[in-house]
Design a protein around this motif. Structure first.
Motif, PDB file in Angstrom:
ATOM      1  N   ALA A 286       0.830  -1.206   0.000  1.00 52.67           N
ATOM      2  CA  ALA A 286       0.000   0.000   0.000  1.00 52.67           C
ATOM      3  C   ALA A 286       0.862   1.252   0.000  1.00 52.67           C
ATOM      4  CB  ALA A 286      -0.917  -0.006   1.217  1.00 52.67           C
ATOM      5  N   ALA A 287       2.025   1.162   0.646  1.00 46.97           N
ATOM      6  CA  ALA A 287       2.920   2.318   0.688  1.00 46.97           C
ATOM      7  C   ALA A 287       3.464   2.647  -0.703  1.00 46.97           C
ATOM      8  CB  ALA A 287       4.076   2.045   1.647  1.00 46.97           C
ATOM      9  N   ALA A 288       3.663   1.599  -1.513  1.00 41.96           N
ATOM     10  CA  ALA A 288       4.178   1.796  -2.873  1.00 41.96           C
ATOM     11  C   ALA A 288       3.083   2.229  -3.830  1.00 41.96           C
ATOM     12  CB  ALA A 288       4.828   0.506  -3.378  1.00 41.96           C
ATOM     13  N   SER A 289       1.862   1.777  -3.579  1.00 41.94           N
ATOM     14  CA  SER A 289       0.724   2.109  -4.441  1.00 41.94           C
ATOM     15  C   SER A 289      -0.524   2.179  -3.568  1.00 41.94           C
ATOM     16  CB  SER A 289       0.542   1.037  -5.531  1.00 41.94           C
ATOM     17  OG  SER A 289      -0.569   1.317  -6.341  1.00 41.94           O
TER      18      SER A 289
ATOM     19  N   ARG B 108      -7.386 -15.221 -14.540  1.00 37.28           N
ATOM     20  CA  ARG B 108      -7.390 -13.883 -13.945  1.00 37.28           C
ATOM     21  C   ARG B 108      -6.028 -13.494 -13.375  1.00 37.28           C
ATOM     22  NH1 ARG B 108     -12.263 -16.289 -12.473  1.00 37.28           N
ATOM     23  NH2 ARG B 108     -14.089 -15.266 -13.378  1.00 37.28           N
ATOM     24  N   ARG B 109      -5.064 -14.366 -13.496  1.00 36.18           N
ATOM     25  CA  ARG B 109      -3.730 -14.044 -12.991  1.00 36.18           C
ATOM     26  C   ARG B 109      -3.034 -13.050 -13.936  1.00 36.18           C
ATOM     27  NH1 ARG B 109      -1.576 -20.165 -11.376  1.00 36.18           N
ATOM     28  NH2 ARG B 109      -3.299 -20.649  -9.937  1.00 36.18           N
ATOM     29  N   PRO B 110      -2.043 -12.327 -13.426  1.00 38.79           N
ATOM     30  CA  PRO B 110      -1.281 -11.411 -14.286  1.00 38.79           C
ATOM     31  C   PRO B 110      -0.720 -12.143 -15.510  1.00 38.79           C
ATOM     32  CG  PRO B 110      -0.727 -11.062 -11.987  1.00 38.79           C
ATOM     33  CD  PRO B 110      -1.597 -12.282 -12.023  1.00 38.79           C
ATOM     34  N   VAL B 111      -0.594 -11.430 -16.604  1.00 40.37           N
ATOM     35  CA  VAL B 111      -0.142 -12.032 -17.863  1.00 40.37           C
ATOM     36  C   VAL B 111       1.193 -12.751 -17.686  1.00 40.37           C
ATOM     37  CG1 VAL B 111       0.567 -11.556 -20.235  1.00 40.37           C
ATOM     38  CG2 VAL B 111      -1.396 -10.349 -19.254  1.00 40.37           C
ATOM     39  N   ALA B 112       2.118 -12.154 -16.936  1.00 39.98           N
ATOM     40  CA  ALA B 112       3.431 -12.768 -16.745  1.00 39.98           C
ATOM     41  C   ALA B 112       3.318 -14.142 -16.093  1.00 39.98           C
ATOM     42  CB  ALA B 112       4.320 -11.859 -15.889  1.00 39.98           C
ATOM     43  N   LEU B 113       2.355 -14.288 -15.187  1.00 39.02           N
ATOM     44  CA  LEU B 113       2.163 -15.584 -14.536  1.00 39.02           C
ATOM     45  C   LEU B 113       1.452 -16.555 -15.465  1.00 39.02           C
ATOM     46  CD1 LEU B 113       1.172 -14.524 -10.887  1.00 39.02           C
ATOM     47  CD2 LEU B 113       3.388 -15.318 -11.742  1.00 39.02           C
ATOM     48  N   GLN B 114       0.531 -16.060 -16.260  1.00 35.19           N
ATOM     49  CA  GLN B 114      -0.156 -16.942 -17.211  1.00 35.19           C
ATOM     50  C   GLN B 114       0.843 -17.503 -18.231  1.00 35.19           C
ATOM     51  OE1 GLN B 114      -3.887 -15.585 -18.919  1.00 35.19           O
ATOM     52  NE2 GLN B 114      -4.175 -14.109 -17.251  1.00 35.19           N
ATOM     53  N   GLN B 115       1.777 -16.679 -18.634  1.00 33.98           N
ATOM     54  CA  GLN B 115       2.754 -17.088 -19.656  1.00 33.98           C
ATOM     55  C   GLN B 115       3.997 -17.733 -19.043  1.00 33.98           C
ATOM     56  OE1 GLN B 115       3.517 -13.446 -21.774  1.00 33.98           O
ATOM     57  NE2 GLN B 115       1.577 -13.521 -22.911  1.00 33.98           N
ATOM     58  N   LYS B 116       4.122 -17.650 -17.704  1.00 36.24           N
ATOM     59  CA  LYS B 116       5.312 -18.163 -17.017  1.00 36.24           C
ATOM     60  C   LYS B 116       6.572 -17.620 -17.693  1.00 36.24           C
ATOM     61  CE  LYS B 116       2.886 -22.441 -15.791  1.00 36.24           C
ATOM     62  NZ  LYS B 116       2.884 -23.929 -15.835  1.00 36.24           N
ATOM     63  N   SER B 117       6.597 -16.313 -17.786  1.00 32.40           N
ATOM     64  CA  SER B 117       7.644 -15.614 -18.545  1.00 32.40           C
ATOM     65  C   SER B 117       9.053 -15.950 -18.089  1.00 32.40           C
ATOM     66  CB  SER B 117       7.420 -14.097 -18.458  1.00 32.40           C
ATOM     67  OG  SER B 117       6.125 -13.762 -18.919  1.00 32.40           O
TER      68      SER B 117
ATOM     69  N   ALA C 126      -2.536  -7.666  -7.964  1.00 26.94           N
ATOM     70  CA  ALA C 126      -2.918  -6.425  -8.634  1.00 26.94           C
ATOM     71  C   ALA C 126      -1.699  -5.567  -8.958  1.00 26.94           C
ATOM     72  CB  ALA C 126      -3.883  -5.633  -7.755  1.00 26.94           C
ATOM     73  N   ARG C 127      -0.629  -5.711  -8.182  1.00 25.75           N
ATOM     74  CA  ARG C 127       0.566  -4.900  -8.374  1.00 25.75           C
ATOM     75  C   ARG C 127       1.735  -5.713  -8.948  1.00 25.75           C
ATOM     76  NH1 ARG C 127      -2.719  -3.053  -4.830  1.00 25.75           N
ATOM     77  NH2 ARG C 127      -2.724  -0.902  -4.039  1.00 25.75           N
ATOM     78  N   TYR C 128       1.435  -6.872  -9.494  1.00 26.36           N
ATOM     79  CA  TYR C 128       2.508  -7.763  -9.952  1.00 26.36           C
ATOM     80  C   TYR C 128       3.348  -7.135 -11.058  1.00 26.36           C
ATOM     81  CZ  TYR C 128       4.861 -12.208 -10.794  1.00 26.36           C
ATOM     82  OH  TYR C 128       5.816 -13.198 -10.895  1.00 26.36           O
ATOM     83  N   GLY C 129       2.712  -6.302 -11.889  1.00 24.24           N
ATOM     84  CA  GLY C 129       3.458  -5.654 -12.962  1.00 24.24           C
ATOM     85  C   GLY C 129       4.451  -4.636 -12.433  1.00 24.24           C
ATOM     86  N   GLN C 130       4.147  -4.070 -11.242  1.00 28.32           N
ATOM     87  CA  GLN C 130       5.040  -3.077 -10.645  1.00 28.32           C
ATOM     88  C   GLN C 130       6.085  -3.736  -9.743  1.00 28.32           C
ATOM     89  OE1 GLN C 130       2.542  -0.268  -8.539  1.00 28.32           O
ATOM     90  NE2 GLN C 130       0.970  -0.359 -10.128  1.00 28.32           N
TER      91      GLN C 130
END
Length: 388
Positions: free
Chosen positions: A45-48, A91-100, A264-268
Motif C-alpha cells: 500500500a505504501a508503494a501504491s 485472472r492471474r497477471p499475464v506474466a504468470l499466465q505465460q510463465k515468462s 494487482a501490483r505484480y506488474g510493478q
C-alpha cells in the motif's frame, strides 16, 4: 421419542458437557502469519495507495470477526471463494499466465498448490454446513409427532429451500458478485432461524398446527424458541470455541488481502520468494487448522445434549397442558374459530371415529390475508368439513 420429565439444556449444564471436549489450541503461528501478511500488505500500500475496494478489504482484515460461530463459518466460506476467484488461472497477471521467467513459473506452482488446498477445504466446509443443517432439523423432527404435522413441516422446509435456491440462482444469473451471493446466503440463514423460533413460539396458525392438535412436547417448543437467543445456551459454544475460529477468520482475511494486493501490483513489483513462502505457509496452516476445527466441532455438536432431566437442570419440568380432546356426538356440529396471522400457512385437523374404523385428515392452505378461519364439523355417519 418421549420427552417426559425433560427440560431444555441450560448454559451451566452445556458448559459441563463441553468440559469433556477441550478444543486443541490453535498454533501460535496462525496469529503471527496473519500479522506478517498484513505487514506485507501495508508495504504494498505504501508503494501504491489502496483503491476503495482494497481499503474495504483492509478494514475487514483489521476488524473484529463476527461473534456467532455460524456467521464466521459463512465468512470463511466466502473468503475461500474470493481467494479461489483471484487464483483462477485466467485472472492471474499475464506474466504468470505465460510463465515468462523461471521465477514466474515457481510462483505459479505455489499458487496452484494453494488453489488445490483451498478447493478441498471449501468442499469440506460446504458438506459440513449441509450436514449440520440436516442434523438440527432432523433432531427437531425426531421429537415431533410422527403424523401429518411432521409431513407438513418437511414439505414447508423443502418448498422454502427450493425458493431460497431460486433466489441465489437469480443473483448469479444477474451478474451478482461473490459478496452479493453470500450476503443473500447469510440473510437466508437468518430467515431459517426466524422460522425455527416461530415454531417454538407457536404463534398464529402455526400454533394451531403444532399445539392445538396435541402431541408436540412443550420441551421441544421451549428448546427451539431459545436455541438462537443471544444469551441462550448456545452462547456457551461461542465462548468456548469461538476464539479459535475468530483467529482462523483473521488469517483467511489476511490471506485474501495480501493476495489481492500482490497480484494487482505484480506488474510493478513481483512477489518475492520469502513473501510467496509466507503466503503458502499461511494457506497450508489455515486449511489444516480449519479442517481440524470443523471435524472437531462437528463431532462435539452432533453429540451435544438438547434435553436433560429436570433434576439435572435443577428445575421442574414443564407439563404440556395444551392437550385438548373434543368428542363430537353424532349429528352435532363443533365449531372452532382460529386467528390467522400469516399467509402461506396451513391449518390441519385429524379426525377419527371412536371405533378407529375411519381416520381423515383435513388440511387447508391459507393463501390470503383473512383474519379469521372457521372450521365446522358435523359427525353423523360421515365426516363433513368446510372452511368459511
Amino acid at each position: 421419542m418421549t420427552t417426559e420429565g425433560l427440560v431444555p439444556i441450560t448454559r451451566d449444564y452445556l458448559a459441563r458437557y463441553y468440559d469433556k471436549y477441550p478444543l486443541p489450541p490453535i498454533p501460535d503461528g496462525v496469529t503471527a502469519l496473519a500479522a506478517r501478511l498484513r505487514a506485507l500488505s501495508a508495504e504494498l500500500a505504501a508503494a501504491s495507495p489502496f483503491s476503495p475496494e482494497e481499503e474495504h478489504l483492509e478494514q475487514e482484515a483489521s476488524g473484529v470477526p463476527a461473534h456467532k460461530i455460524d456467521e464466521n463459518m459463512w465468512k470463511n466460506r466466502e473468503q475461500m471463494e474470493e481467494i479461489l476467484f483471484l487464483l483462477n488461472k485466467s485472472r492471474r497477471p499475464v506474466a504468470l499466465q505465460q510463465k515468462s521467467t523461471l521465477e514466474d513459473a515457481e510462483i505459479v506452482s505455489t499458487l496452484d498448490d494453494c488453489e488445490t488446498k483451498l478447493k478441498e477445504m471449501l468442499k469440506k466446509l460446504e458438506q459440513f454446513q449441509l450436514k449440520n443443517a440436516d442434523n438440527v432439523f432432523n433432531t427437531v423432527m425426531t421429537y415431533m409427532p410422527q403424523d401429518f404435522r411432521g409431513t407438513l413441516i418437511r414439505q414447508q422446509r423443502e418448498r422454502s429451500e427450493r425458493n431460497k435456491q431460486a433466489e441465489v440462482d437469480a443473483v448469479v444469473s444477474s451478474g451478482g458478485s461473490i459478496h452479493d451471493r453470500y450476503a443473500l446466503l447469510w440473510k437466508q440463514q437468518m430467515d431459517r432461524r426466524v422460522q425455527l423460533a416461530q415454531l417454538g413460539s407457536a404463534t398464529g396458525v402455526y400454533k394451531t398446527l403444532v399445539r392445538y392438535l396435541v402431541g408436540v412436547p412443550q420441551v421441544l417448543l421451549d428448546f427451539i424458541r431459545q436455541i438462537n437467543d443471544a444469551n441462550g445456551p448456545m452462547e456457551v459454544q461461542r465462548e468456548r470455541y469461538g476464539p479459535a475460529l475468530y483467529t482462523l477468520t483473521k488469517l483467511v482475511l489476511a490471506v485474501r488481502l495480501y493476495l489481492h494486493l500482490s497480484l494487482a501490483r505484480y506488474g510493478q513489483k513481483k512477489i518475492g520468494k520469502d513473501d510467496i513462502a509466507v503466503l503458502q505457509q499461511a494457506v497450508v496452516i489455515y486449511t489444516e487448522e480449519f479442517g481440524k476445527f470443523t471435524t472437531f466441532i462437528g463431532e462435539v455438536f452432533v453429540n451435544a445434549p438438547f434435553f436433560i432431566s429436570a433434576e439435572d437442570a435443577g428445575a421442574d419440568s414443564r407439563k404440556n397442558d395444551e392437550y385438548r380432546e373434543t368428542i363430537i356426538p353424532a349429528g352435532k356440529t363443533h365449531e372452532v374459530i382460529l386467528s390467522v396471522e400469516a399467509v402461506n400457512s396451513y391449518i390441519a385437523w385429524d379426525f377419527s371415529l371412536q371405533q378407529g374404523a375411519l381416520s381423515t385428515l383435513l388440511c387447508a392452505g391459507l393463501d390470503d390475508c383473512s383474519s379469521v378461519c372457521v372450521f365446522r364439523v358435523t359427525v353423523g355417519g360421515f365426516l363433513h368439513e368446510g372452511i368459511d
